[in-house]
Design a protein around this motif. Sequence first.
Motif, PDB file in Angstrom:
ATOM      1  N   LYS A 208      24.046  91.181  38.583  1.00  0.00           N
ATOM      2  CA  LYS A 208      24.585  91.485  39.914  1.00  0.00           C
ATOM      3  C   LYS A 208      24.032  90.547  40.991  1.00  0.00           C
ATOM      4  O   LYS A 208      23.091  89.809  40.742  1.00  0.00           O
ATOM      5  CB  LYS A 208      24.327  92.942  40.299  1.00  0.00           C
ATOM      6  CG  LYS A 208      22.963  93.482  39.971  1.00  0.00           C
ATOM      7  CD  LYS A 208      22.981  95.015  40.120  1.00  0.00           C
ATOM      8  CE  LYS A 208      21.581  95.593  40.041  1.00  0.00           C
ATOM      9  NZ  LYS A 208      21.002  95.541  38.699  1.00  0.00           N
ATOM     10  N   ARG A 209      24.653  90.628  42.168  1.00  0.00           N
ATOM     11  CA  ARG A 209      24.238  89.778  43.286  1.00  0.00           C
ATOM     12  C   ARG A 209      23.063  90.434  43.998  1.00  0.00           C
ATOM     13  O   ARG A 209      23.244  91.137  44.989  1.00  0.00           O
ATOM     14  CB  ARG A 209      25.414  89.574  44.246  1.00  0.00           C
ATOM     15  CG  ARG A 209      26.556  88.815  43.623  1.00  0.00           C
ATOM     16  CD  ARG A 209      27.653  88.499  44.610  1.00  0.00           C
ATOM     17  NE  ARG A 209      28.486  89.657  44.901  1.00  0.00           N
ATOM     18  CZ  ARG A 209      29.686  89.588  45.495  1.00  0.00           C
ATOM     19  NH1 ARG A 209      30.192  88.423  45.844  1.00  0.00           N
ATOM     20  NH2 ARG A 209      30.376  90.670  45.734  1.00  0.00           N
ATOM     21  N   ASP A 210      21.873  90.194  43.483  1.00  0.00           N
ATOM     22  CA  ASP A 210      20.696  90.832  44.068  1.00  0.00           C
ATOM     23  C   ASP A 210      19.577  89.812  44.274  1.00  0.00           C
ATOM     24  O   ASP A 210      19.737  88.621  43.958  1.00  0.00           O
ATOM     25  CB  ASP A 210      20.218  92.000  43.181  1.00  0.00           C
ATOM     26  CG  ASP A 210      19.875  91.554  41.760  1.00  0.00           C
ATOM     27  OD1 ASP A 210      19.817  90.321  41.509  1.00  0.00           O
ATOM     28  OD2 ASP A 210      19.654  92.425  40.903  1.00  0.00           O
ATOM     29  N   LEU A 262      18.355  79.725  51.393  1.00  0.00           N
ATOM     30  CA  LEU A 262      19.332  80.294  52.325  1.00  0.00           C
ATOM     31  C   LEU A 262      20.123  81.423  51.666  1.00  0.00           C
ATOM     32  O   LEU A 262      20.381  82.466  52.289  1.00  0.00           O
ATOM     33  CB  LEU A 262      20.287  79.192  52.804  1.00  0.00           C
ATOM     34  CG  LEU A 262      21.057  79.429  54.102  1.00  0.00           C
ATOM     35  CD1 LEU A 262      20.102  79.478  55.298  1.00  0.00           C
ATOM     36  CD2 LEU A 262      22.103  78.343  54.309  1.00  0.00           C
ATOM     37  N   LEU A 263      20.490  81.220  50.398  1.00  0.00           N
ATOM     38  CA  LEU A 263      21.198  82.267  49.657  1.00  0.00           C
ATOM     39  C   LEU A 263      20.313  83.507  49.513  1.00  0.00           C
ATOM     40  O   LEU A 263      20.772  84.636  49.686  1.00  0.00           O
ATOM     41  CB  LEU A 263      21.628  81.752  48.273  1.00  0.00           C
ATOM     42  CG  LEU A 263      22.318  82.774  47.360  1.00  0.00           C
ATOM     43  CD1 LEU A 263      23.589  83.336  48.007  1.00  0.00           C
ATOM     44  CD2 LEU A 263      22.651  82.156  46.009  1.00  0.00           C
ATOM     45  N   PHE A 264      19.032  83.287  49.211  1.00  0.00           N
ATOM     46  CA  PHE A 264      18.081  84.398  49.101  1.00  0.00           C
ATOM     47  C   PHE A 264      18.001  85.185  50.416  1.00  0.00           C
ATOM     48  O   PHE A 264      17.960  86.420  50.421  1.00  0.00           O
ATOM     49  CB  PHE A 264      16.692  83.863  48.726  1.00  0.00           C
ATOM     50  CG  PHE A 264      15.619  84.921  48.665  1.00  0.00           C
ATOM     51  CD1 PHE A 264      15.447  85.678  47.515  1.00  0.00           C
ATOM     52  CD2 PHE A 264      14.791  85.155  49.753  1.00  0.00           C
ATOM     53  CE1 PHE A 264      14.464  86.655  47.449  1.00  0.00           C
ATOM     54  CE2 PHE A 264      13.805  86.141  49.702  1.00  0.00           C
ATOM     55  CZ  PHE A 264      13.644  86.887  48.542  1.00  0.00           C
ATOM     56  N   ASN A 265      18.004  84.468  51.516  1.00  0.00           N
ATOM     57  CA  ASN A 265      17.879  85.118  52.829  1.00  0.00           C
ATOM     58  C   ASN A 265      19.162  85.810  53.284  1.00  0.00           C
ATOM     59  O   ASN A 265      19.127  86.894  53.860  1.00  0.00           O
ATOM     60  CB  ASN A 265      17.449  84.098  53.891  1.00  0.00           C
ATOM     61  CG  ASN A 265      16.005  83.664  53.714  1.00  0.00           C
ATOM     62  OD1 ASN A 265      15.182  84.429  53.218  1.00  0.00           O
ATOM     63  ND2 ASN A 265      15.695  82.441  54.110  1.00  0.00           N
ATOM     64  N   LYS A 266      20.305  85.161  53.009  1.00  0.00           N
ATOM     65  CA  LYS A 266      21.578  85.679  53.535  1.00  0.00           C
ATOM     66  C   LYS A 266      22.345  86.542  52.546  1.00  0.00           C
ATOM     67  O   LYS A 266      23.096  87.430  52.942  1.00  0.00           O
ATOM     68  CB  LYS A 266      22.452  84.515  54.006  1.00  0.00           C
ATOM     69  CG  LYS A 266      21.861  83.756  55.192  1.00  0.00           C
ATOM     70  CD  LYS A 266      22.917  82.900  55.857  1.00  0.00           C
ATOM     71  CE  LYS A 266      22.393  82.326  57.173  1.00  0.00           C
ATOM     72  NZ  LYS A 266      23.384  81.478  57.845  1.00  0.00           N
TER      73      LYS A 266
END
Length: 297
Positions: A208-210, A262-266
């Motif tokens: 999943k997107r986590d 950035l992906l981790f943050n957003k």
Amino acid sequence: MSDSKPSIATPSVISDFKEITKMRLSLSVVFSSLAGYLLGVETVDYKTLVLLAFGGYFMVGASNAFNQIIEKDLDTLMSRTKNRPIPAGRMSVNVAFVIASVFTLLGLIILYSINKQTAMFGAISIFLYTCVYTPLKTKTPLAVFAGAIPGAIPFMLGWVAATDRFGIEPGTLFALQFFWQFPHFWAIGWFLYEDYKKGGFFMLPTGKRDKGTAVQIIMYSIWTILTSIIPVFGFTGQLELSVLAAIIVFLLGLWMLYYAVLLFNKMTEKAARQLMLVSVLYISLVQIVYVIDKFIR
């Protein structure tokens, strides 16, 4: 649907052929193998360069065609794939199978004419992509690991085509492109998550997107950066990198890492799409820097 959008439903035979072999993807893979060849060769043999380009294209095109034959029923379920030639009914499975088989034979014959090892790695690539990666995609996120092996072979394949031997140099090129594929593919898996889910594909490492997926994307980005600068330390035989080139490659890596963070943050599809685009530019630019550095050193 077909009545309202005839231009989409009835592309030309040429565009169907390009789509069944995924021409743009195939050409990017050919670019990798040519870069590997230029890194490995002492004197450029243009005949071998042309053979490698065609052989590589045929092998990747065959893999893509076999993939679309195997996944034809699942492709009908997903927005991004339902208009491919087979699920849309514009091309029969038999025609696609003939294309895939002819491409496989041509690819193997051409690569064999360069040397036996090049043909062997080409055959391994097609086997892993078609018989391991493709069936695993609906079973486990570990499919991405299986798919990263054939995906990493082209850069290495070029060196083997140039030298007829496998050693630390092509191994390093393989490792670089292997690690790079995880942030690249997981970024795609992130922004196409809902579409992939329709086809039963779970491409992300946690499913999943986590944050867990985002952390792994960052970790593999770091591994990619570290691998990319190894040649500057002189451990990799004939594969060398000047300090200036290593700095440029390192900065390119930080650029990709920035988008991974950035992906981790957003945690958004937009951030994932940005990372995917940057990752494509990153690997091409790194290969170009490697080649330029070799020829101006």
